[in-house]
Design a protein around this motif. Structure first.
Motif, PDB file in Angstrom:
ATOM      1  N   THR A  91      30.950  44.698 -56.556  1.00 60.94           N
ATOM      2  CA  THR A  91      29.860  44.342 -55.770  1.00 60.94           C
ATOM      3  C   THR A  91      29.938  42.762 -55.472  1.00 60.94           C
ATOM      4  O   THR A  91      29.677  42.551 -54.405  1.00 60.94           O
ATOM      5  CB  THR A  91      28.388  44.242 -56.759  1.00 60.94           C
ATOM      6  N   GLU A  92      30.610  42.129 -56.370  1.00 61.97           N
ATOM      7  CA  GLU A  92      30.779  40.761 -56.032  1.00 61.97           C
ATOM      8  C   GLU A  92      31.811  40.545 -54.827  1.00 61.97           C
ATOM      9  O   GLU A  92      31.626  39.829 -53.878  1.00 61.97           O
ATOM     10  CB  GLU A  92      31.428  39.891 -57.176  1.00 61.97           C
ATOM     11  N   SER A  93      32.944  41.582 -54.979  1.00 62.70           N
ATOM     12  CA  SER A  93      33.680  41.550 -53.593  1.00 62.70           C
ATOM     13  C   SER A  93      33.223  42.121 -52.542  1.00 62.70           C
ATOM     14  O   SER A  93      33.367  41.474 -51.573  1.00 62.70           O
ATOM     15  CB  SER A  93      34.971  42.617 -54.359  1.00 62.70           C
ATOM     16  N   VAL A  94      32.404  43.032 -52.394  1.00 61.67           N
ATOM     17  CA  VAL A  94      31.711  43.459 -51.341  1.00 61.67           C
ATOM     18  C   VAL A  94      30.949  42.426 -50.508  1.00 61.67           C
ATOM     19  O   VAL A  94      30.623  42.414 -49.522  1.00 61.67           O
ATOM     20  CB  VAL A  94      30.870  44.793 -51.798  1.00 61.67           C
ATOM     21  N   LEU A  95      30.127  41.580 -51.532  1.00 61.40           N
ATOM     22  CA  LEU A  95      29.270  40.651 -50.860  1.00 61.40           C
ATOM     23  C   LEU A  95      30.151  39.149 -50.694  1.00 61.40           C
ATOM     24  O   LEU A  95      29.875  38.917 -49.476  1.00 61.40           O
ATOM     25  CB  LEU A  95      28.390  40.239 -52.157  1.00 61.40           C
ATOM     26  N   ASN A 120      20.965  40.545 -66.664  1.00 62.89           N
ATOM     27  CA  ASN A 120      21.317  38.922 -66.240  1.00 62.89           C
ATOM     28  C   ASN A 120      22.216  38.829 -65.222  1.00 62.89           C
ATOM     29  O   ASN A 120      21.775  37.742 -64.347  1.00 62.89           O
ATOM     30  CB  ASN A 120      21.779  38.133 -67.671  1.00 62.89           C
ATOM     31  N   TRP A 121      23.047  39.422 -64.967  1.00 57.84           N
ATOM     32  CA  TRP A 121      23.814  39.353 -63.563  1.00 57.84           C
ATOM     33  C   TRP A 121      23.142  39.794 -62.452  1.00 57.84           C
ATOM     34  O   TRP A 121      23.484  39.102 -61.546  1.00 57.84           O
ATOM     35  CB  TRP A 121      25.436  40.162 -63.795  1.00 57.84           C
ATOM     36  N   SER A 122      22.460  40.744 -62.541  1.00 55.86           N
ATOM     37  CA  SER A 122      21.380  41.086 -61.529  1.00 55.86           C
ATOM     38  C   SER A 122      20.381  40.169 -60.855  1.00 55.86           C
ATOM     39  O   SER A 122      20.047  39.725 -59.804  1.00 55.86           O
ATOM     40  CB  SER A 122      20.867  42.511 -61.728  1.00 55.86           C
ATOM     41  N   ILE A 123      19.983  39.495 -62.107  1.00 58.13           N
ATOM     42  CA  ILE A 123      18.753  38.463 -61.893  1.00 58.13           C
ATOM     43  C   ILE A 123      19.471  37.143 -61.281  1.00 58.13           C
ATOM     44  O   ILE A 123      19.065  36.641 -60.230  1.00 58.13           O
ATOM     45  CB  ILE A 123      18.399  37.968 -63.160  1.00 58.13           C
ATOM     46  N   GLY A 186      15.999  42.728 -62.453  1.00 59.48           N
ATOM     47  CA  GLY A 186      16.370  42.719 -63.888  1.00 59.48           C
ATOM     48  C   GLY A 186      15.776  44.006 -64.505  1.00 59.48           C
ATOM     49  O   GLY A 186      16.623  44.626 -65.118  1.00 59.48           O
ATOM     50  N   ALA A 187      14.495  44.233 -64.356  1.00 55.84           N
ATOM     51  CA  ALA A 187      13.900  45.442 -65.017  1.00 55.84           C
ATOM     52  C   ALA A 187      14.525  46.723 -64.664  1.00 55.84           C
ATOM     53  O   ALA A 187      14.733  47.671 -65.468  1.00 55.84           O
ATOM     54  CB  ALA A 187      12.294  45.310 -64.421  1.00 55.84           C
ATOM     55  N   GLY A 188      14.910  46.800 -63.116  1.00 58.34           N
ATOM     56  CA  GLY A 188      15.680  48.219 -62.902  1.00 58.34           C
ATOM     57  C   GLY A 188      17.010  48.428 -63.621  1.00 58.34           C
ATOM     58  O   GLY A 188      17.142  49.302 -64.141  1.00 58.34           O
ATOM     59  N   SER A 189      17.763  47.143 -63.645  1.00 57.92           N
ATOM     60  CA  SER A 189      19.025  47.533 -64.619  1.00 57.92           C
ATOM     61  C   SER A 189      18.895  47.565 -66.011  1.00 57.92           C
ATOM     62  O   SER A 189      19.464  48.324 -66.751  1.00 57.92           O
ATOM     63  CB  SER A 189      19.793  46.247 -64.207  1.00 57.92           C
TER      64      SER A 189
END
Length: 320
Positions: A91-95, A120-123, A186-189
Motif C-alpha cells: 500500500t505504501e508503494s501504491v501511494l 495503528n498503521w491505518s490510523i 482504525g476500527a475497520g482494521s
C-alpha cells in the motif's frame, strides 16, 4: 457509533444507484481485486485499473475500462481509488512509491484501503493522507474471490464522514455488506484482524481434524461429508478441506497470508498484554508450513505439517 447505528448505516446496492458515466479506480487485480473491479464495471462504473502485472490490467480493459501503467495514472483520473493489495508495504508503494497515486490525486478525492494491516498503521495513514487533502477509508474486505466477483463480499470500514460522503456509492456498489464501524480509521482494521484470528484458527483446526481422520484410516471424502452435515462443521472446514480432497493447493489465499495476518493479531494483543493461546498455536502451524516450503500454496496446505498421513493426490505418505 453503536451497533444499532452501524447496522442502520448499511445500505445494500440498488441498481437505480448505478454509477453511469462515473469513474472509479482500482489498484491490485489479484483474486479479490479483479472481482471487485468486474463488479464495479458491471454496476455502471468506468474502471481505471492498474496492477504490477501489466497484462492483468490489459486483460481486464479488453472487456471495458482503462488500463493504467502506474498508480499515479489511476489517481489522476479518479476521485475514488480502491487499493486491493496484499499488505501495508505494498500500500505504501501504491501511494508513495515511484509513480505513486498520492501525488496525482486531487484534493477532496478518497483512497479506499482494502488490505489487512496493523490498525495503528491505518490510523497513521489517514493522518498522512488528510494532510495532503485526500480522504481515507479504512476498509478491509472478506468473503473470497467468488463473493468479490458477485458483489457479495463484506467490507469492514471506518472513516470520517466526509470520506464516506465521497466513497459511499462505490462501497455499496462493490459489496453485499458494508459495515460502517466508526468515524475515523482504525476500527475497520481492528475488526478485520479479529476476523482473521477466527479464520486462521478455523483453518488450522480443520486441517488438524482432517489429518487425524486420515491417520486413523477414515476415508477423507466420507469424513468431509459427515462433518459438513454435523455440528462440528465450519465455513472454513467446508471450503478449505474441499481443496485438500481435490489435492488443489492453488493459492486463493496463501499460507503466508496467515503468517502475516495472525502475526498482526498477536502484535495487537501483545501491546496490551492480552493472551491469545489459540491464535498463537495456529500462527506456529502456519509458520511451520511456510518454513517447510508451502508458504505460497493455498492456506489449506497447513495440513501438510502433520506426519504420517497420506493426503489425497499424494502417492506416498508425508514423511514422519
Amino acid at each position: 457509533m453503536d451497533a444499532a447505528q452501524t447496522l442502520a448505516h448499511h445500505r445494500p446496492f440498488n441498481h437505480t444507484d448505478q454509477g453511469m458515466n462515473q469513474t472509479a479506480g482500482l489498484i491490485g487485480l489479484g483474486a479479490m481485486g479483479a472481482g471487485i473491479a468486474a463488479t464495479l464495471r458491471a454496476r455502471g462504473y468506468e474502471m481505471h485499473v492498474c496492477d504490477a502485472r501489466p497484462d492483468a490490467a490489459a486483460s481486464f480493459a479488453r472487456d471495458g475500462g482503462v488500463a493504467c501503467a502506474t498508480p499515479a495514472q489511476v489517481g489522476a483520473a479518479c476521485e475514488v481509488v480502491v487499493s486491493v493489495v496484499v499488505n501495508a508495504q505494498q500500500t505504501e508503494s501504491v501511494l508513495f512509491g515511484d509513480q505513486g497515486a498520492a501525488v496525482a490525486m486531487r484534493p477532496g478525492s478518497v483512497f479506499v484501503m482494502c488490505s489487512t494491516v496493523d490498525p495503528n498503521w491505518s490510523i497513521a495513514l489517514e493522518q498522512r493522507l488528510n494532510a495532503m487533502g485526500i480522504h481515507y477509508v479504512d476498509a478491509p474486505i472478506s468473503g473470497g474471490a467468488a463473493k468479490a466477483a458477485s458483489g457479495q463480499m463484506t467490507v469492514m470500514s471506518s472513516a470520517r464522514p466526509e470520506a464516506y460522503a465521497k466513497a459511499d456509492p462505490v462501497l455499496d456498489a462493490m459489496a453485499g455488506k458494508v459495515y460502517r464501524l466508526g468515524d475515523r480509521a482504525g476500527a475497520g482494521s481492528k475488526v478485520k484482524i479479529i476476523n482473521q484470528l477466527l479464520a486462521g484458527v478455523h483453518i488450522a483446526a480443520a486441517a488438524e481434524a482432517m489429518a487425524l481422520g486420515l491417520r486413523e484410516g477414515v476415508a477423507a471424502d466420507a469424513l468431509y461429508e459427515v462433518i459438513t452435515h454435523s455440528a462440528g462443521n465450519s465455513w472454513m472446514f467446508e471450503n478449505r478441506m474441499a481443496h485438500v480432497l481435490a489435492a488443489d493447493y492453488t493459492p486463493l489465499s496463501a499460507v503466508d497470508i496467515f503468517v502475516k495476518d495472525l502475526g498482526l493479531v498477536l502484535d495487537t494483543a501483545r501491546a496490551s498484554k492480552f493472551p491469545l493461546p489459540l491464535a498463537s498455536t495456529a500462527h506456529q502451524m502456519f509458520m511451520q508450513a511456510s518454513t517447510a516450503g508451502y508458504g505460497r500454496e493455498d492456506d489449506s496446505a497447513v495440513i501438510k505439517i502433520f506426519p504420517g498421513i497420506e493426503l489425497p493426490g499424494h502417492q506416498f505418505p508425508l514423511a514422519d
